[in-house]
Design a protein around this motif. Structure first.
Motif, PDB file in Angstrom:
ATOM      1  N   TYR A  82       0.829  -1.205   0.000  1.00  0.00           N
ATOM      2  CA  TYR A  82       0.000   0.000   0.000  1.00  0.00           C
ATOM      3  C   TYR A  82       0.862   1.253   0.000  1.00  0.00           C
ATOM      4  O   TYR A  82       0.580   2.208  -0.735  1.00  0.00           O
ATOM      5  CB  TYR A  82      -0.926  -0.004   1.223  1.00  0.00           C
ATOM      6  CG  TYR A  82      -1.669   1.294   1.393  1.00  0.00           C
ATOM      7  CD1 TYR A  82      -2.746   1.617   0.573  1.00  0.00           C
ATOM      8  CD2 TYR A  82      -1.275   2.208   2.365  1.00  0.00           C
ATOM      9  CE1 TYR A  82      -3.416   2.808   0.721  1.00  0.00           C
ATOM     10  CE2 TYR A  82      -1.943   3.412   2.521  1.00  0.00           C
ATOM     11  CZ  TYR A  82      -3.000   3.703   1.696  1.00  0.00           C
ATOM     12  OH  TYR A  82      -3.659   4.895   1.838  1.00  0.00           O
ATOM     13  N   LEU A  83       1.920   1.260   0.815  1.00  0.00           N
ATOM     14  CA  LEU A  83       2.785   2.434   0.877  1.00  0.00           C
ATOM     15  C   LEU A  83       3.506   2.672  -0.442  1.00  0.00           C
ATOM     16  O   LEU A  83       3.669   3.819  -0.868  1.00  0.00           O
ATOM     17  CB  LEU A  83       3.799   2.283   2.015  1.00  0.00           C
ATOM     18  CG  LEU A  83       3.224   2.360   3.423  1.00  0.00           C
ATOM     19  CD1 LEU A  83       4.297   2.076   4.456  1.00  0.00           C
ATOM     20  CD2 LEU A  83       2.577   3.709   3.666  1.00  0.00           C
ATOM     21  N   VAL A  84       3.910   1.609  -1.102  1.00  0.00           N
ATOM     22  CA  VAL A  84       4.568   1.764  -2.402  1.00  0.00           C
ATOM     23  C   VAL A  84       3.580   2.303  -3.428  1.00  0.00           C
ATOM     24  O   VAL A  84       3.910   3.217  -4.193  1.00  0.00           O
ATOM     25  CB  VAL A  84       5.178   0.421  -2.865  1.00  0.00           C
ATOM     26  CG1 VAL A  84       5.587   0.486  -4.324  1.00  0.00           C
ATOM     27  CG2 VAL A  84       6.367   0.064  -2.002  1.00  0.00           C
ATOM     28  N   LYS A  85       2.372   1.769  -3.444  1.00  0.00           N
ATOM     29  CA  LYS A  85       1.365   2.259  -4.397  1.00  0.00           C
ATOM     30  C   LYS A  85       1.036   3.722  -4.120  1.00  0.00           C
ATOM     31  O   LYS A  85       0.825   4.504  -5.039  1.00  0.00           O
ATOM     32  CB  LYS A  85       0.098   1.416  -4.314  1.00  0.00           C
ATOM     33  CG  LYS A  85       0.187   0.126  -5.062  1.00  0.00           C
ATOM     34  CD  LYS A  85      -1.152  -0.571  -5.064  1.00  0.00           C
ATOM     35  CE  LYS A  85      -1.105  -1.816  -5.907  1.00  0.00           C
ATOM     36  NZ  LYS A  85      -2.412  -2.496  -5.934  1.00  0.00           N
ATOM     37  N   GLY A  89       1.567   6.690  -6.612  1.00  0.00           N
ATOM     38  CA  GLY A  89       0.388   7.440  -6.996  1.00  0.00           C
ATOM     39  C   GLY A  89      -0.736   6.580  -7.515  1.00  0.00           C
ATOM     40  O   GLY A  89      -1.684   7.079  -8.112  1.00  0.00           O
ATOM     41  N   LEU A  90      -0.666   5.276  -7.276  1.00  0.00           N
ATOM     42  CA  LEU A  90      -1.704   4.379  -7.745  1.00  0.00           C
ATOM     43  C   LEU A  90      -2.837   4.229  -6.736  1.00  0.00           C
ATOM     44  O   LEU A  90      -3.945   3.866  -7.104  1.00  0.00           O
ATOM     45  CB  LEU A  90      -1.113   2.993  -8.065  1.00  0.00           C
ATOM     46  CG  LEU A  90      -0.078   2.982  -9.192  1.00  0.00           C
ATOM     47  CD1 LEU A  90       0.517   1.589  -9.326  1.00  0.00           C
ATOM     48  CD2 LEU A  90      -0.693   3.428 -10.494  1.00  0.00           C
TER      49      LEU A  90
END
Length: 91
Positions: A82-85, A89-90
């Motif tokens: 979740y943090l990477v997305k 910006g996804l």
């Protein structure tokens, strides 16, 4: 030295580690710091559960600790994803 006293010493060290990790989780400056602290806290808790299961000779507690550790691992992966997305910006 008796094995029970060694286990109790290990439990005390795990409790101290969990306390310090909890402090890090509460004051962590960034969200990833807090997530890592949460993962370390759950791992410490699973270790304490295994030690308690060994001390009390109850195998079911060790099984619960294993399930708890796996669920903690999955939750950490989900939060990291979740943090990477969010960063990309996804989300």
């Amino acid at each position: 030295m008796m094995p029970e006293s060694l286990f109790m010493g290990a439990m005390i060290l795990l409790f101290l580690s969990a306390t310090l990790t909890m402090i890090r989780m509460l004051i962590g400056p960034t969200i990833p710091d807090r997530v890592v602290a949460l993962d370390a806290l759950t791992t410490t808790t699973a270790g304490a559960m295994v030690l308690y299961g060994v001390i009390t000779e109850q195998a079911v507690i060790i099984d619960v600790a294993l399930v708890y550790a796996v669920l903690s691992y999955i939750a950490t992966l989900y939060i990291a994803r979740y943090l990477v997305k969010r960063r990309v910006g996804l989300a």
